[in-house]
Design a protein around this motif. Structure first.
Motif, short mmCIF file in Angstrom:
data_model
loop_
_atom_site.label_atom_id
_atom_site.label_comp_id
_atom_site.label_asym_id
_atom_site.label_seq_id
_atom_site.Cartn_x
_atom_site.Cartn_y
_atom_site.Cartn_z
N ALA A 244 0.86 -1.32 -0.46
CA ALA A 244 0.14 0.07 0.16
C ALA A 244 1.00 1.18 0.23
CB ALA A 244 -0.67 0.44 1.41
N SER A 245 2.14 1.27 1.01
CA SER A 245 3.10 2.40 1.01
C SER A 245 3.12 2.43 -0.65
CB SER A 245 3.69 2.41 1.64
OG SER A 245 3.47 1.75 2.71
N PHE A 246 4.01 1.60 -1.45
CA PHE A 246 5.25 1.45 -2.24
C PHE A 246 4.05 2.50 -3.59
CE2 PHE A 246 7.88 -0.71 -0.10
CZ PHE A 246 9.09 0.35 -1.07
N ILE A 247 2.96 1.60 -2.93
CA ILE A 247 1.92 1.64 -5.03
C ILE A 247 1.39 2.65 -4.92
CG2 ILE A 247 -0.35 0.83 -5.57
CD1 ILE A 247 1.54 -1.90 -5.97
N GLY A 248 0.95 2.99 -3.28
CA GLY A 248 0.00 4.54 -3.36
C GLY A 248 0.57 5.86 -3.18
N LEU A 249 1.83 5.36 -2.45
CA LEU A 249 2.85 6.74 -2.25
C LEU A 249 3.30 7.02 -3.88
CD1 LEU A 249 4.24 6.79 1.02
CD2 LEU A 249 2.43 7.96 0.61
N ALA A 250 3.50 5.95 -4.46
CA ALA A 250 4.49 6.54 -5.66
C ALA A 250 3.57 7.09 -6.72
CB ALA A 250 5.16 4.89 -6.58
N GLY A 251 2.06 6.41 -6.41
CA GLY A 251 0.68 6.72 -7.22
C GLY A 251 0.46 8.32 -6.92
N THR A 252 0.73 8.65 -5.48
CA THR A 252 0.30 10.02 -5.31
C THR A 252 1.12 11.41 -5.53
OG1 THR A 252 -0.76 8.71 -3.71
CG2 THR A 252 -0.22 11.68 -3.32
N LEU A 253 2.19 10.89 -5.73
CA LEU A 253 3.70 11.41 -5.96
C LEU A 253 3.27 11.75 -7.38
CD1 LEU A 253 6.47 10.10 -4.33
CD2 LEU A 253 5.15 12.60 -4.02
N TYR A 254 3.39 10.55 -8.38
CA TYR A 254 3.05 10.43 -10.12
C TYR A 254 2.26 11.72 -10.29
CZ TYR A 254 2.56 9.38 -14.77
OH TYR A 254 2.12 8.48 -15.96
N LEU A 255 0.79 11.63 -9.57
CA LEU A 255 -0.75 11.73 -10.18
C LEU A 255 -0.54 13.85 -9.40
CD1 LEU A 255 -3.42 11.88 -10.73
CD2 LEU A 255 -3.91 11.48 -8.60
N HIS A 256 0.09 13.71 -8.46
CA HIS A 256 0.14 15.39 -7.76
C HIS A 256 1.70 16.23 -8.19
CE1 HIS A 256 -4.07 14.38 -6.32
NE2 HIS A 256 -3.56 14.08 -5.89
N GLY A 257 2.13 15.03 -8.32
CA GLY A 257 3.61 15.55 -8.61
C GLY A 257 4.34 15.86 -6.60
N TYR A 258 5.45 17.07 -7.04
CA TYR A 258 6.02 16.63 -5.49
C TYR A 258 5.57 18.00 -4.89
CZ TYR A 258 10.27 13.27 -5.67
OH TYR A 258 10.60 12.24 -6.18
N SER A 259 5.02 18.95 -5.80
CA SER A 259 4.66 21.24 -4.95
C SER A 259 3.01 20.20 -5.86
CB SER A 259 5.24 21.57 -5.12
OG SER A 259 5.27 21.42 -6.74
N GLY A 260 2.30 19.97 -6.00
CA GLY A 260 1.07 20.41 -6.39
C GLY A 260 1.13 20.83 -7.27
N GLY A 261 -0.07 21.86 -7.11
CA GLY A 261 0.06 22.93 -7.61
C GLY A 261 -1.57 23.76 -7.82
N SER A 262 -2.06 24.93 -8.12
CA SER A 262 -2.80 25.12 -7.41
C SER A 262 -3.18 25.37 -6.78
CB SER A 262 -4.48 25.42 -9.54
OG SER A 262 -3.90 23.66 -9.63
N GLY A 263 -3.01 25.71 -5.89
CA GLY A 263 -2.93 25.28 -4.62
C GLY A 263 -3.32 24.13 -4.02
N GLU A 264 -2.89 23.47 -4.09
CA GLU A 264 -3.05 21.73 -4.48
C GLU A 264 -2.18 20.87 -3.60
OE1 GLU A 264 -4.19 19.13 -7.07
OE2 GLU A 264 -6.08 20.09 -7.99
N PRO A 265 -2.49 19.97 -2.48
CA PRO A 265 -1.55 19.81 -1.71
C PRO A 265 -0.58 18.63 -2.71
CG PRO A 265 -2.83 19.07 -0.61
CD PRO A 265 -4.00 19.96 -1.63
N GLY A 266 0.41 18.90 -2.39
CA GLY A 266 1.49 17.61 -3.39
C GLY A 266 1.67 16.61 -3.30
N GLY A 267 1.94 15.37 -3.61
CA GLY A 267 2.35 14.04 -3.10
C GLY A 267 3.15 14.30 -2.40
N LEU A 268 4.39 15.45 -1.47
CA LEU A 268 5.01 15.13 -0.67
C LEU A 268 4.52 15.19 0.28
CD1 LEU A 268 7.90 14.46 -0.13
CD2 LEU A 268 8.60 17.05 -0.92
#
Length: 193
Positions: free
Chosen positions: A92-116
């Motif tokens: 869950a950690s590897f797949i979920g967190l890697a997917g979150t980083l891939y989807l949102h990037g490290y810093s997000g954008g347009s006011g959204e929190p990033g994957g980091l």
């Protein structure tokens, strides 16, 4: 004296496990070089993993709650740290967190929190549980959150609230774990998900 013997035995078991794992990987590498198919290697690896965990379960049988939940409180901090790290480094950690980083990037954008932010929150959650919750469980002599709530606040209503919360949290986590294991098993064995 008994704790020292336990620690020596634990070191011996981990040494055999590490050596056995390295030998197993070398044997699989040799088998691959000799022409064993990728699917067969995946099945051997999967069956060996299941057999290893079954063996650990059989060797570790106990009727004592303290032995079952916390190994009689004899496990050294180093090994507890390895167990916590293994729990954190789950499917869950590897797949979920890697997917979150891939989807949102490290810093997000347009006011959204990033994957980091999610990665740090996930990691921080483990630290907070270890530092802020575990000592209270130990002080009350309990092993689970529902047991702690029942002992701390008295009665079955707080215990029931704890059971519902644990089931809800565990369900979402276990679904991700099962999905991750299914994906990995598909890649190893070629069996359809």
């Amino acid at each position: 004296e008994a704790n020292e013997a336990f620690k020596r035995g634990l070191n011996k078991i981990y040494g055999w496990y590490t050596g056995g794992f390295i030998a197993f990987v070398i044997v699989l590498a040799i088998a691959e070089q000799m022409g064993l198919s990728r699917g067969a290697i995946g099945i051997v690896f999967l069956l060996a993993t299941v057999a290893l965990y079954a063996g650990i379960g059989i060797m570790s049988r106990t009727n004592d709650a303290a032995e079952y939940y916390v190994a009689g409180r004899r496990v050294p901090a180093f090994y507890n740290g390895m167990a916590t790290a293994a729990d954190w480094m789950s499917a869950a950690s590897f797949i979920g967190l890697a997917g979150t980083l891939y989807l949102h990037g490290y810093s997000g954008g347009s006011g959204e929190p990033g994957g980091l932010a999610f990665v740090l929150g996930w990691t921080g959650g483990f630290c907070l549980v270890a530092l802020l919750l575990a000592p209270y469980l130990r002080r009350f002599g309990q092993f689970t959150i529902p047991d702690f709530l029942g002992a701390r606040y008295g009665g079955n209503v707080p215990r029931l609230v704890g059971v519902v919360a644990v089931i809800l949290c565990s369900f979402t986590y276990v679904v991700a774990q099962i999905y991750g294991v299914g994906l990995i098993t598909t890649r190893l064995t070629g069996v359809q998900f």
